[in-house]
Every structure is written in C-alpha cells, then in structure tokens.
Design a protein around this motif. Structure first.
Motif, PDB file in Angstrom:
ATOM      1  N   ARG A  48     -31.159  13.371   5.701  1.00 44.77           N
ATOM      2  CA  ARG A  48     -30.073  13.933   6.059  1.00 44.77           C
ATOM      3  C   ARG A  48     -29.719  14.580   7.216  1.00 44.77           C
ATOM      4  O   ARG A  48     -30.398  15.773   7.281  1.00 44.77           O
ATOM      5  N   ASP A  60     -16.432  22.593  -0.493  1.00 44.75           N
ATOM      6  CA  ASP A  60     -17.196  21.998  -1.482  1.00 44.75           C
ATOM      7  C   ASP A  60     -16.136  20.898  -1.895  1.00 44.75           C
ATOM      8  O   ASP A  60     -15.195  21.001  -2.852  1.00 44.75           O
ATOM      9  N   GLN A  89     -27.253   9.150   5.432  1.00 45.78           N
ATOM     10  CA  GLN A  89     -27.476   9.590   3.960  1.00 45.78           C
ATOM     11  C   GLN A  89     -28.050   8.957   3.110  1.00 45.78           C
ATOM     12  O   GLN A  89     -28.484   7.732   3.115  1.00 45.78           O
ATOM     13  N   VAL A 127     -19.652  13.932   1.862  1.00 44.20           N
ATOM     14  CA  VAL A 127     -20.972  14.052   1.420  1.00 44.20           C
ATOM     15  C   VAL A 127     -21.421  15.727   1.611  1.00 44.20           C
ATOM     16  O   VAL A 127     -21.545  15.997   2.773  1.00 44.20           O
ATOM     17  N   ASP A 128     -21.239  16.433   0.528  1.00 44.79           N
ATOM     18  CA  ASP A 128     -21.406  17.968   0.658  1.00 44.79           C
ATOM     19  C   ASP A 128     -20.451  18.376   1.852  1.00 44.79           C
ATOM     20  O   ASP A 128     -20.760  19.367   2.621  1.00 44.79           O
ATOM     21  N   GLY A 129     -19.204  17.961   1.832  1.00 40.91           N
ATOM     22  CA  GLY A 129     -18.060  18.535   2.699  1.00 40.91           C
ATOM     23  C   GLY A 129     -18.302  18.019   4.159  1.00 40.91           C
ATOM     24  O   GLY A 129     -17.559  18.397   5.013  1.00 40.91           O
TER      25      GLY A 129
END
Length: 258
Positions: A20, A38, A166, A217-219
């Motif tokens: 990542r 979030d 990702q 993904v995770d913001g």
C-alpha cells in the motif's frame, strides 16, 4: 480551449499490488496533513444506500452537460494536489470536456459548492488511441464558473489522497450518482481481481451515471468506476481499472499542471 495531455507510459516494472503506497508527490509535503475521512465506518458490506452529506460525500460530485439543466451523466471526485484544482473520473466521461461542468456535493437540484468548468484533461494514450479499458481513468483540472465560490475546489470541499497498488481483497467504498437519482449512493464491499488489470466489486444499484465514481480505500482514491464493459453492464457488478504506474503519471501531470 481545453488543454489535453496524452501520456505514453515508459517501460518499467509494475510495483507489487500488495504494497500500500500512499502516492504523495515528494514536493507535496502538505499531503501529510490532509484530512482523510473514514469512508466505511459502520457501513454494512454489499449494501447500497443514500450517501448522507459529510466530508467524504461532499468531495464527490456529478458531471453535467453544460449546466444543471443539462442532466448529470457521470461522477467525479476531488483529489489532493499542490494546485488544489484536480478531479478524477473515468476517461470515457470526458469525451466532451468543453461543455462539461462538475458539481461537488450535488443534491436535489442544487450545487452547494458551485459549478466548476474543466480547464485541462489528462488521459493515457491507450485510451485515446483505442479505448483500452485498462486506461479508463482520467484526471482533470477545474476552475470555478462563479468566482465568488472560491478559486480552488480543494479549498472548498477538500480532496482525497491518491493510493495505488492496493491488495487484491481491499475493502472499497464507492460513491456515485445514478442518472435517475438526485442524490449520491454509497456502497462498500471487499473487492476481487477480475483480471490482472481490472478490479471487481459487488454492489447493487450502481447504474448508469455512476461511471467515474471514486473507489476509496481507507479514505484514499484507489480507482474509479469504469474499465471493463465501461464499468459493468449490470448495476449489481462494477469494475475499475487497477491503478498502477500509468495512472500515477496522469495524476502527477494533472497536479503539476494546476
């Protein structure tokens, strides 16, 4: 006149998808302090619902032909850049950028954060030369139609950082505008690789108009709805081209142009 940049990628080894990497440009030290909402907290996986107004949804908007009366046909999202004026969407959504406007946070006929015109388009040569589904991602620079709304869109609504490479089973949140609705929908689910270059998500009701929707993904932006079959031919299954080196170069070009 809209400035277009066609990127022809250099030969290089693809980075491992399992790592990542938060793609902050080295010169963009400000990215460290970017607010990352979030995007998936508390949301049941695989369920599509109306996206309530919040810091995440307000960074996502609808693309219109000419103005609010022209009807919205695609979705786009603000991404972080030094110039604070970059959006991401599907390449097939920017076939006519001269008449396209972006309305972040659009709801029920209103554009609370103003309308923004396209000033530059950055797409890969693979898309312009042959509509390669693996190149169905674009970055564009925007400027306000109404100067009273602020000079830079990121100053108004914030921007998502960009994150490539990702893992195959990343949990992704998609936010987009079906043509038939005047508010955005949100769905989160675990993704799978449809192929080495295309990612798949199972979410109902993501119908026409959601092309270009950010995959978060995770913001952070990890793709956009598009690619294989233009993003999918049924509303229950959607696709995104895997964001790799080619997309990263487009992002950097757009960020440098801002």
């Amino acid at each position: 006149m809209i400035h277009r940049t066609l990127h022809r990628p250099a030969r290089r080894t693809r980075a491992r998808r399992a790592s990542r990497v938060l793609l902050a440009l080295a010169a963009m030290a400000a990215l460290i302090s970017v607010d990352v909402p979030d995007a998936v907290a508390g949301a049941p996986l695989g369920v599509t619902a109306r996206a309530l107004p919040d810091a995440t949804a307000d960074r996502v908007g609808a693309l219109f032909a000419g103005g609010l009366d022209g009807g919205h046909f695609c979705t786009a999202a603000v991404v972080h850049s030094a110039g604070r004026d970059v959006i991401a969407t599907a390449a097939h959504c920017l076939e006519d950028p001269d008449s396209t406007v972006f309305a972040p946070g659009y709801r029920d006929g209103g554009a609370p954060y103003g309308l923004w015109r396209i000033t530059g388009v950055h797409v890969a040569a693979g898309w312009t030369d042959g509509a390669d589904p693996d190149a169905d991602i674009a970055f564009a620079t925007v400027a306000p139609l109404d100067e009273g709304r602020g000079r830079y869109v990121e100053d108004v609504v914030g921007g998502f950082p960009v994150a490539a490479d990702q893992p195959d089973d990343a949990v992704v949140t998609v936010i987009g505008y079906p043509r038939t609705l005047e508010t955005p929908l949100r769905c989160a689910n675990t993704t799978t690789l449809f192929s080495g270059s295309q990612r798949r998500i199972d979410c109902p009701d993501l119908s026409g108009g959601t092309s270009g929707s950010p995959w978060l993904v995770d913001g952070a932006l990890a793709g956009v709805l598009g690619g294989y079959e233009g993003g999918g031919t049924v509303p229950e299954v959607s696709y995104s081209a895997v964001m790799g080196d080619r997309a990263v170069e487009l992002y950097r070009e757009a960020a440098d142009a801002g």
